[in-house]
Design an enzyme around this catalytic site. Structure first.
Site, PDB file in Angstrom:
ATOM      1  N   GLY A  66      -4.902  -1.950   5.026  1.00 38.22           N
ATOM      2  CA  GLY A  66      -4.077  -3.195   4.454  1.00 38.22           C
ATOM      3  C   GLY A  66      -4.929  -4.329   4.676  1.00 38.22           C
ATOM      4  O   GLY A  66      -4.998  -5.140   3.659  1.00 38.22           O
ATOM      5  N   ARG A  67      -5.386  -4.697   5.890  1.00 38.07           N
ATOM      6  CA  ARG A  67      -6.114  -5.945   6.009  1.00 38.07           C
ATOM      7  C   ARG A  67      -7.328  -6.293   5.414  1.00 38.07           C
ATOM      8  O   ARG A  67      -8.051  -7.164   5.392  1.00 38.07           O
ATOM      9  CB  ARG A  67      -6.093  -6.216   7.489  1.00 38.07           C
ATOM     10  N   HIS A  82      -5.575 -33.952  16.387  1.00 34.97           N
ATOM     11  CA  HIS A  82      -4.354 -34.584  17.007  1.00 34.97           C
ATOM     12  C   HIS A  82      -3.189 -33.822  17.266  1.00 34.97           C
ATOM     13  O   HIS A  82      -2.163 -34.298  17.437  1.00 34.97           O
ATOM     14  CB  HIS A  82      -3.748 -35.642  15.599  1.00 34.97           C
ATOM     15  N   GLU A 119      -5.327  -7.079  14.447  1.00 35.37           N
ATOM     16  CA  GLU A 119      -4.718  -5.785  14.205  1.00 35.37           C
ATOM     17  C   GLU A 119      -5.877  -4.877  14.319  1.00 35.37           C
ATOM     18  O   GLU A 119      -5.595  -3.701  14.328  1.00 35.37           O
ATOM     19  CB  GLU A 119      -4.214  -5.941  12.677  1.00 35.37           C
ATOM     20  N   GLU A 151      10.305  -4.713   5.008  1.00 37.90           N
ATOM     21  CA  GLU A 151      10.501  -6.025   4.432  1.00 37.90           C
ATOM     22  C   GLU A 151      10.027  -6.352   2.957  1.00 37.90           C
ATOM     23  O   GLU A 151      10.892  -7.205   2.040  1.00 37.90           O
ATOM     24  CB  GLU A 151       9.344  -6.983   5.146  1.00 37.90           C
ATOM     25  N   LYS A 193       7.739  -0.643  13.146  1.00 42.51           N
ATOM     26  CA  LYS A 193       8.470  -0.578  12.211  1.00 42.51           C
ATOM     27  C   LYS A 193       9.325   0.860  12.232  1.00 42.51           C
ATOM     28  O   LYS A 193      10.575   0.779  11.768  1.00 42.51           O
ATOM     29  CB  LYS A 193       7.189   0.180  11.089  1.00 42.51           C
ATOM     30  N   LYS A 209       0.816  -1.035   0.155  1.00 41.58           N
ATOM     31  CA  LYS A 209       0.001   0.152  -0.062  1.00 41.58           C
ATOM     32  C   LYS A 209       0.874   1.249  -0.143  1.00 41.58           C
ATOM     33  O   LYS A 209       0.625   2.290  -0.887  1.00 41.58           O
ATOM     34  CB  LYS A 209      -0.738   0.036   1.126  1.00 41.58           C
TER      35      LYS A 209
END
Ligand code: F6P
Length: 559
Positions: free
Chosen positions: A267-268, A384, A353, A212, A495, A206
């Site tokens: 963003g999400r 399991h 978030e 990263e 950040k 964005k």
């Protein structure tokens, strides 16, 4: 000033919890043979059974009263009409506009945003069709065979989860890869298998400023240049989904290949925008539009259904009951569907978030719990692994079971086993084992709540509806808690400090705490001993060989 926990409804819910704490869920079924019919509902291709919850009729009524007395109606209208509800970032929140199928205008700041949304949809259509048909050529004249999405957080999890969920619709000649981690091992592993001449990179960010993603994108570009094309060829292999057109172009992406979106898309919440490009490339533009339609139908349901029949509102209220009155700390997401294996991670970001906040929209600390810890993994495997704790441990964990009814051809027997296992678990969590006393190590206490969400089939449309359902559930909870679900200042802090540390690593700065200074000294020492440059956040990363080499090696230009 209104104080949620002092409200009459909140206090009544507290009392109801005291009165019903020893109730058995199964007794609710005995008392009301119609409970399943009453506490289940369908919206399009989604069916929700919420009858196996520790929620009596009286509790449900009070929870609905809590929603009635909240600002939900007003805030929902504000969100859909583009009012500024993300107050700390001074923005509207309009992911719903991205899937809007209505004809009318949608005004933001005096401007209709629908034409630009349509323009970008058209750009996605044209591009995805060109790549899928092979008309889009790499620098050497070959068609694209591999697509690598480089992004993190919302610029990774949504398209990653959806592309995997809809894998059976994938174009047979296209493979998809998702690189998110700044750990170089991630991109190395992916690049190792690829031919640069037939690889397309989507730089999904964005802001076009996330460390990263930029490091990974630069490494990919160096790998491409060292193993294949020249600077002028970058444009045929790198495209961007970003709100920052300028930065994307400076990276070498052609202007026409920057797929824009807007600051008002969180963003999400961005998989409906050009961040969803990998989905359109994988399943085709029509499939992508079907996903948007499914979300739009859920939006319409959320907007118009009375709260008592409103799926996102009901799911939000059930969550609030457990978080604020029963004291549950976590919410498990357990899809009995291998294709949905990334769903828990996606929902984890969406929920945590958004609602991981401890001040209200006025900046006052809240005196109640907000978003839960969301976690999970596919059922069957989970059975399991962690189910033991859910059955007999000391924690109280509400579970969302999710599955689709329609099996894949040829493995109907597997699907039958999958569904029956899920139903058996939901039943066992509620019933427990009838046998011995509480001291009996074999006995399971039961009375553990769960929802079952059934999709008729895992189609693009139903997936769109499912994601929109959870988005709205998170929104409703945020409104009732009176928090801003659309900022993420905690993440921004991380950040910023990462940037400061990498820029000032040589300074022996006293500004950091003693532990950070000590650890930094170890990192600095190691890099010196090994003769490694660290270069800080803005560094050009190490070149190709270490970044994977590529299958092809540098080749001459074709065509
Ligand atoms: O994780 C925090 C966050 O800001 C997310 O909201 C966003 O999806 C992610 O970082 C990546 O940001 P960008 O898309 O700008 O690279």
């Amino acid at each position: 000033m209104f104080q949620l926990t002092r409200s009459v409804t909140w206090q009544a819910l507290k009392r109801l919890h005291e009165q019903t704490a020893d109730d058995r869920i199964r007794d609710y079924f005995t008392a009301d043979p119609q409970r399943f019919e009453k506490m289940s509902l369908r919206v399009g291709g989604l069916f929700l059974d919420y009858s196996k919850h520790a929620i009596s009729g009286a509790v449900l009524d009070k929870l609905l009263e809590l929603a009635d007395h909240s600002a939900l109606v007003q805030r929902r209208a504000q969100m859909f009409s583009g009012d500024i509800i993300n107050v700390t970032e001074d923005r509207p929140v309009l992911h719903t506009a991205l899937r809007n199928q209505g004809e009318g205008p949608l005004m933001v700041d005096g401007q209709d945003v629908m034409p630009e949304i349509q323009r970008t949809r058209e750009q996605i259509r044209a591009f995805s069709e060109a790549v899928r048909s092979g008309e889009w050529k790499g620098y050497s004249g070959e068609r694209i065979k591999d697509v690598v999405n480089i992004g993190i957080g919302g610029s990774d999890l949504g398209p990653n989860m959806a592309s995997r969920a809809l894998l059976k619709y994938r174009h047979p000649e296209l493979n998809f890869h998702f690189v998110s981690n700044v750990d170089g091992a991630h991109i190395q592993k992916v690049l190792k298998r690829l031919d640069p001449a037939t690889t397309l990179f989507i730089v999904s960010t964005k802001t076009f400023s996330t460390q990263e993603t930029l490091l990974n994108a630069k490494t990919a570009r160096r790998w491409f240049l060292d193993n294949a094309g020249e600077d002028a060829d970058v444009g045929a292999h790198f495209i961007a989904a970003s709100t920052n057109r300028q930065a994307a172009m400076e990276f070498g992406i052609r202007e026409e290949n920057v797929f824009e979106f807007w600051a008002w898309v969180g963003g999400r919440y961005s998989m409906w925008s050009s961040i969803g490009l990998p989905i359109a490339l994988s399943i085709g533009f029509d499939g992508f539009m079907e996903m948007l339609e499914g979300a739009y139908e859920m939006d319409q349901h959320f907007l118009t259904a009375p709260f008592r029949e409103n799926m996102p509102v009901l799911m939000a209220l059930i969550g609030i009951w457990y978080i604020n009155f029963v004291g549950a700390e976590t919410q498990a997401i357990v899809p009995y569907d291998q294709a949905l294996h990334q769903l828990p991670s996606f929902l984890q970001q969406l929920d945590m978030e958004s609602n991981g906040k401890s001040v209200d929209i006025f900046g006052h600390p809240v005196d109640y719990k907000t978003g839960p810890i969301v976690w999970g993994q596919t059922g069957s495997n989970g059975q399991h692994a962690f189910f033991q704790l859910l059955h007999q441990g000391t924690r109280y964990v509400p579970i969302d079971f999710i599955a689709s009814l329609k099996p894949e051809p040829g493995v109907e027997d597997h699907h039958f086993a999958l569904l029956t296992n899920m139903l058996a678990q939901a039943n066992a969590f509620m019933e427990g084992s009838q046998s011995g006393s509480r001291l009996d190590p074999y006995s399971c206490p039961g009375n553990r709540p769960s929802s079952v969400l059934l999709l008729d089939e895992l189609t693009p449309k139903n997936l769109g509806a499912l994601i929109a359902l959870y988005e709205h559930k998170v929104f409703v909870q945020g409104v009732i808690w009176n928090i801003n679900s659309f900022d993420q200042w905690g993440v921004q802090l991380g950040k910023r400090i990462a940037g400061e540390i990498s820029e000032r690593i040589d300074e022996h700065s006293q500004d950091f705490d003693a532990s950070t200074q000590g650890l930094l000294a170890l990192v600095r020492g190691h890099f010196r001993e090994e003769g490694l440059g660290h270069g800080g956040a803005a560094a050009e990363p190490a070149a190709t060989a270490s970044a994977g080499g590529g299958r092809a090696g540098k080749r001459g230009r074709k065509g």
